[in-house]
Write a protein that holds these residues in place. Structure first.
Motif, short mmCIF file in Angstrom:
data_model
loop_
_atom_site.label_atom_id
_atom_site.label_comp_id
_atom_site.label_asym_id
_atom_site.label_seq_id
_atom_site.Cartn_x
_atom_site.Cartn_y
_atom_site.Cartn_z
N LYS A 123 39.83 27.21 -26.53
CA LYS A 123 38.62 26.39 -26.42
C LYS A 123 37.43 27.19 -26.94
CE LYS A 123 40.33 23.71 -22.49
NZ LYS A 123 40.07 23.25 -21.10
N VAL A 124 36.78 26.64 -27.96
CA VAL A 124 35.71 27.35 -28.65
C VAL A 124 34.44 26.51 -28.61
CG1 VAL A 124 34.97 28.40 -30.82
CG2 VAL A 124 37.40 28.44 -30.17
N THR A 125 33.34 27.15 -28.24
CA THR A 125 32.03 26.50 -28.28
C THR A 125 31.19 27.20 -29.34
OG1 THR A 125 32.09 25.86 -25.96
CG2 THR A 125 29.92 25.97 -27.00
N VAL A 126 30.57 26.42 -30.21
CA VAL A 126 29.68 26.95 -31.23
C VAL A 126 28.26 26.56 -30.87
CG1 VAL A 126 29.06 26.96 -33.68
CG2 VAL A 126 31.48 26.80 -33.00
N LEU A 127 27.39 27.55 -30.73
CA LEU A 127 25.98 27.31 -30.41
C LEU A 127 25.18 27.27 -31.69
CD1 LEU A 127 25.32 29.69 -27.37
CD2 LEU A 127 26.35 27.43 -27.38
N GLY A 128 24.59 26.13 -31.97
CA GLY A 128 23.81 25.96 -33.19
C GLY A 128 24.61 25.18 -34.22
N THR A 129 24.03 24.07 -34.70
CA THR A 129 24.75 23.21 -35.64
C THR A 129 24.01 23.08 -36.97
OG1 THR A 129 23.69 21.24 -34.71
CG2 THR A 129 25.83 21.87 -33.78
N GLY A 130 23.36 24.17 -37.37
CA GLY A 130 22.74 24.21 -38.69
C GLY A 130 23.80 24.31 -39.76
N VAL A 131 23.40 24.75 -40.94
CA VAL A 131 24.31 24.78 -42.08
C VAL A 131 25.58 25.55 -41.75
CG1 VAL A 131 24.60 25.63 -44.43
CG2 VAL A 131 22.47 24.50 -43.78
N ALA A 186 33.49 17.75 -29.87
CA ALA A 186 32.61 17.31 -28.79
C ALA A 186 31.19 17.81 -29.06
CB ALA A 186 33.10 17.85 -27.45
N LEU A 187 30.21 16.97 -28.81
CA LEU A 187 28.80 17.31 -29.03
C LEU A 187 28.09 17.38 -27.69
CD1 LEU A 187 28.08 14.90 -32.01
CD2 LEU A 187 28.53 17.34 -32.14
N SER A 188 27.24 18.39 -27.51
CA SER A 188 26.54 18.53 -26.23
C SER A 188 25.17 19.19 -26.43
CB SER A 188 27.37 19.38 -25.26
OG SER A 188 26.68 19.55 -24.03
N SER A 189 24.19 18.68 -25.68
CA SER A 189 22.88 19.34 -25.62
C SER A 189 22.65 19.93 -24.23
CB SER A 189 21.76 18.34 -25.96
OG SER A 189 21.80 17.24 -25.07
N ALA A 222 28.46 22.67 -22.08
CA ALA A 222 29.09 23.06 -23.33
C ALA A 222 29.93 24.33 -23.20
CB ALA A 222 28.02 23.27 -24.41
N VAL A 223 29.57 25.21 -22.28
CA VAL A 223 30.24 26.52 -22.21
C VAL A 223 31.09 26.71 -20.96
CG1 VAL A 223 28.34 27.51 -23.54
CG2 VAL A 223 28.33 27.76 -21.05
N HIS A 224 31.18 25.71 -20.11
CA HIS A 224 31.73 25.92 -18.77
C HIS A 224 33.20 26.33 -18.78
CE1 HIS A 224 33.56 21.91 -19.17
NE2 HIS A 224 34.28 22.22 -18.11
N ASP A 225 33.93 25.99 -19.86
CA ASP A 225 35.36 26.33 -19.90
C ASP A 225 35.74 26.97 -21.23
OD1 ASP A 225 37.89 26.46 -18.73
OD2 ASP A 225 38.53 24.55 -19.60
#
Length: 288
Positions: free
Chosen positions: A7-15, A76-79, A84-87
């Protein structure tokens, strides 16, 4: 200790953040993309749809069968940062290149993410040592830097600090391979890693020629392309990168020449909304 990254979360959805998220999801990982508000996430969705089309055009495996579109829909999209990071097993931070902003973000993540979570910064030039004390887990923190157009220019530079656990380092190297990257293992900290140690001086030299009134962007690019056989010059590259990133790097530089270039870039381009390909105009115009 077995480290399993699924499970990977990416912070920031710029280029670049959007590309990292998309490539990771395309490679079969469970991905959440975080950004600060719904407007940013709407823009991210548009980028993911555009990436699906780009993967199809570049004949990436499975793209002709709709894999890109399925990937875009699956992210999945989250603000909500906590949600977003809980798991997350791995968090890849790809937020603006401002040290204080990154430090503040890691302080928040330290409280919100599980103890097992690995933190990786996609910072282009900042050293991980400048951020590690804010993570609450310096042994599970390192840098993981991607090149723009990650599915084509598929390097992933991995750089730890003296406190990074070697097993964590290896797990991130293995993860990079699993998402189709070529891991570039850097043995000790170097601002700019390998890629930007070569790239940034080239970009800055091009800007210095134009800011100094010696030539215009088209002439600089043409000279480089004819003289080296390269497909693009520094100003086309800057437009693809987006002018905000080089501006932040230059503005936070201790070099007076870099700060002067930042002011020139801001007044002539950024303040006029000319941020590169993403806005339809930078050093060149794009679109209709």
């Amino acid at each position: 200790m077995t480290i399993d990254i699924r499970k990977v979360t990416v912070l920031g959805t710029g280029v670049l953040g959007s590309q990292i998220a998309f490539q990771t999801a395309y490679s079969g990982f469970d991905v959440t993309a975080y950004d600060i508000n719904d407007e940013a996430l709407t823009a991210a969705k548009g980028r993911f749809d555009g990436l699906a089309a780009a993967y199809r055009a570049d004949k990436m495996p499975g793209a002709a069968d709709g894999k890109g579109e399925k990937t875009a829909a699956a992210i999945a999209l989250s603000s909500d940062l906590a949600q977003a990071v809980h798991d997350a097993d791995l968090i890849i931070e790809a937020i603006p290149e401002v040290l204080s902003l990154k430090q503040d973000t890691y302080e928040k993540l330290a409280k919100l993410a599980p103890e097992r979570t690995i933190f990786a910064s996609n910072s282009s030039t900042l050293l991980p040592s400048a951020m590690k004390d804010f993570t609450g887990r310096p042994d599970r923190f390192l840098a993981l830097h991607f090149a723009n157009l990650v599915w084509k220019y598929n390097t992933a530079e991995v750089m730890g600090t003296p406190e990074t656990d070697p097993k964590v380092y290896q797990a991130v190297v293995d993860f990079a391979s699993a998402i189709g990257m070529v891991p570039i293992e850097i043995h000790k900290e170097k601002a700019g890693y390998v890629l930007n140690s070569l790239l940034v001086p080239w970009l800055n030299s091009g800007m210095a020629l134009v800011a100094g009134g010696y030539a215009d962007p088209e002439a600089v690019d043409k000279t480089w392309m004819i003289g080296t056989g390269a497909p693009n010059g520094p100003f086309r590259a800057l437009d693809v990168i987006g002018l905000t990133t080089p501006y932040n790097i230059l503005a936070n530089s201790e070099d007076p020449n870099g700060q002067a270039l930042a002011k020139w870039l801001k007044s002539n381009y950024i303040d006029k909304g000319k941020l590169g390909v993403a806005t339809g105009e930078g050093f060149y115009k794009y679109g209709a």
